[in-house]
Design an enzyme around this catalytic site. Sequence first.
Site, PDB file in Angstrom:
ATOM      1  N   LYS A 114       0.801  -1.231   0.000  1.00 52.55           N
ATOM      2  CA  LYS A 114       0.000   0.000   0.000  1.00 52.55           C
ATOM      3  C   LYS A 114       0.831   1.278   0.000  1.00 52.55           C
ATOM      4  CE  LYS A 114      -4.434  -1.315   0.250  1.00 52.55           C
ATOM      5  NZ  LYS A 114      -5.491  -0.824  -0.638  1.00 52.55           N
ATOM      6  N   SER A 159       0.861  -9.926  -0.661  1.00 54.52           N
ATOM      7  CA  SER A 159       0.661  -8.478  -0.644  1.00 54.52           C
ATOM      8  C   SER A 159       0.915  -7.801   0.694  1.00 54.52           C
ATOM      9  CB  SER A 159      -0.769  -8.151  -1.106  1.00 54.52           C
ATOM     10  OG  SER A 159      -1.718  -8.800  -0.272  1.00 54.52           O
TER      11      SER A 159
END
Length: 412
Positions: free
Chosen positions: A60, A310
Amino acid sequence: MTTPREIYERSLEALKVIKEAQARGLVHRTPLIRSETLSNIAGANVWLKLEALQKTGSFKVRGAYFAINNIVNKLGVKHVVTASAGNHAQGVAYSASLVGIKATVVMPQYTPWIKIARTKRYGADVILHGESYSEAEDYAVKLAKELGAYYVHAYNDPDVIAGQGTIGFEILEDLNNVDYVIVPVGGGGLISGIASVIKTVNPRVKVIGVQSEGAPGAYLSLKSGRIVTIEKVDTIADGIAVKRIGDLTFKLMSELLDDIVLVNDLEIAKAILTIAESVKVIAEGAGAASVAALISDKVKVSGNVVAIVSGGNIDMNMLFRVISKALALEGRIVKISGLLPDRPGMLGRVTSILGELGVNILDVFHERFDPTITPGYAEVSFIVELPPEEDAAKKVISRLRELGFNFSIEKP
């Protein structure tokens, strides 16, 4: 509406910004490593893009840094607001601190403690509101207007998507002849960015999304051809627990994805264990979704396969529960139960036998007061870790019965 080509062009801009940040040690160039274990399971060459090792513990920061860097340079923004289940929150908080502006983050009330603590540590003001990301988002949008701040969306923003797309460039730089890229999907920002880059460079590469069965918004939307809002999300993969995907990400995913599949929480738990044991990296639930799809045979792959891990921001208490459940699913931790005469020494005899068989006792439970139990007996249950040998459970039960102890075994 923004097109994949436009996202690709923005991702090229983002790549310059991210590479400058990487040169300064502010953002990591994460490793792409081959996993022998996963390759054997999947019958293909499986590579893991380890964004769990990224700054702030997830991908992110790429999108947040590029978006915030742009709005500060172009608009002179001094205060940003966002909503997040945790990882985008940390990316925004960290990025805002790097460029010297204020950040306010709205997070759902049940966000894992570690994500709240780290977001505060990066200097953001944290407000807990709502039971889901969607409720937090609604409040954050109103708050941004009240404060006169700039709202940075977690996934439905071209710059955020472009920042995530830099992962696609790194994959193509590090690996020739990519055949599949498998990506966790929540709101769709990550896969929209990666797919825009990958498909523009080489349309032959198949890009496959993975969602949790407990939060299947993107899956249902893409299958029905319209955006579907989920009433309730329920999954250990809190990073992809989104009720509604974005208009932009829906368009991009509709154009770019070759498929999207669902995995359940038990499959995700097994994936977290597999990644930890084979790669020595801790993945959170959302981060392990791509690997869960591989090991549960939800996707058929061949050639060079890249699975995006991720993020790695998982609460340690949750990690303990997840690993324990995964070990139980694999039959490495089991429950042994049976009746014993309720007199001194009987429990000791059984534990001695278990010790001789190499069984590690994790917990013991007694039940004396169940009216169905014969007076003078107690039901005893052991949670045990079995030795690493074939048919260990059968051997343990067989030995106990040979010595007169009628126990049975089951996964706890």
